[in-house]
Design a protein around this motif. Sequence first.
Motif, PDB file in Angstrom:
ATOM      1  N   GLY A  47       0.689  -1.313   0.017  1.00  0.00           N
ATOM      2  CA  GLY A  47       0.051  -0.028  -0.218  1.00  0.00           C
ATOM      3  C   GLY A  47       0.790   1.142   0.077  1.00  0.00           C
ATOM      4  O   GLY A  47       0.605   2.389  -0.760  1.00  0.00           O
ATOM      5  N   ASP A  48       1.859   1.284   0.872  1.00  0.00           N
ATOM      6  CA  ASP A  48       2.771   2.512   1.002  1.00  0.00           C
ATOM      7  C   ASP A  48       3.435   2.794  -0.683  1.00  0.00           C
ATOM      8  O   ASP A  48       3.565   3.798  -0.970  1.00  0.00           O
ATOM      9  CB  ASP A  48       3.908   2.152   1.914  1.00  0.00           C
ATOM     10  N   TYR A  49       3.759   1.647  -1.349  1.00  0.00           N
ATOM     11  CA  TYR A  49       4.426   1.673  -2.537  1.00  0.00           C
ATOM     12  C   TYR A  49       3.419   2.321  -3.468  1.00  0.00           C
ATOM     13  O   TYR A  49       3.838   2.998  -4.092  1.00  0.00           O
ATOM     14  CB  TYR A  49       4.975   0.448  -2.925  1.00  0.00           C
ATOM     15  N   SER A  50       2.220   1.889  -3.443  1.00  0.00           N
ATOM     16  CA  SER A  50       1.016   2.330  -4.095  1.00  0.00           C
ATOM     17  C   SER A  50       0.934   3.768  -3.990  1.00  0.00           C
ATOM     18  O   SER A  50       0.845   4.738  -5.109  1.00  0.00           O
ATOM     19  CB  SER A  50      -0.169   1.828  -4.054  1.00  0.00           C
ATOM     20  N   ARG A  51       0.909   4.156  -2.722  1.00  0.00           N
ATOM     21  CA  ARG A  51       0.798   5.934  -2.410  1.00  0.00           C
ATOM     22  C   ARG A  51       1.949   6.521  -2.824  1.00  0.00           C
ATOM     23  O   ARG A  51       1.968   7.599  -3.409  1.00  0.00           O
ATOM     24  CB  ARG A  51       0.474   5.910  -0.971  1.00  0.00           C
TER      25      ARG A  51
END
Length: 313
Positions: A189-193
């Motif tokens: 998720g952090d990578y997506s953000r």
Amino acid sequence: MENKSNAFLAGVFTIGLAMLVLFALFWFSSDHAVRVPYDLITRSTVTGLGPQADVKYRGLDVGKVVSIKFDPQVPGQIIVRVSVNKDTPITRTTYATLGFQGVTGIAYVQLDDTAREEGNGQRSPPLTTSEREPARIAMRPGFFEELEKRGDSLLTQTETLMTSLNEMFQTTNRDALMSAIGAVHKTAGDYSRLSASLQPAATKLPQAVDNLNATLGSTRRLTDELASPNGTVMRTVNRVGGNLQGASDSVQAAAGILSEETLPQLNGLARDARQTARTIDRAAGQFTERPNSVLFGGPAPAPGPGEAGFSAP
């Protein structure tokens, strides 16, 4: 009488034709290949193997199994008598194994050669055999027999593996595994953000690359202009250098004039000024010693040697 003779001839012809058919069937159904006997020696089980079973050499049918019996001289040893085509290349390094046809469980004898497996290119001498003294060939354990022998070890290893898996998926380890999965999910998720936040910068990146390319082009042109002796910069530098050289020449000329003309005049003026200063100094001294000399003039100088009134000191 003629009818009886015709019937007799017909019967003889029928019997002869039947015998000819039976002989042809027997001839074509029988095996006319010249075969020689060999004894296969083994202490393993020969489950599924029976008389008339196939004998193959590297997959080719070369004979049949004649008989299977125990060795009267060695307890527990089995002798499998086989009949093999005479032209089969049986050598001293030939060995036998037990194979199975498909899922039927029917066994057959598979012959192979150790020299072919080693790939050394050396040919082993042929194995001599006869009806009185059949040559003996060692029979190695087959695949299923090896699997059966190693079954206990495989079961033990499988049990150990299952125990390890059970310990791995205990409550504590399971919670740790789920935490790791949650951390991986959070990282994704952090990578997506991060990817979404970098999207505007990525959109402007082509323009920045174009600007960088334009800057590099300008720098290249400036470098070429500086490297060219006929460029604008070099011409300007040469012109400035020429002007500086002219100014230097003017300064040198002015210094020469100053050294040759002005400095001698200044030296003469300085000498006159020193003489005037000495004169003024003497006048000041006389005024200090005899102030009345301003009105009556200075005293007459003392007579020198040879003059009237001179007296030697």
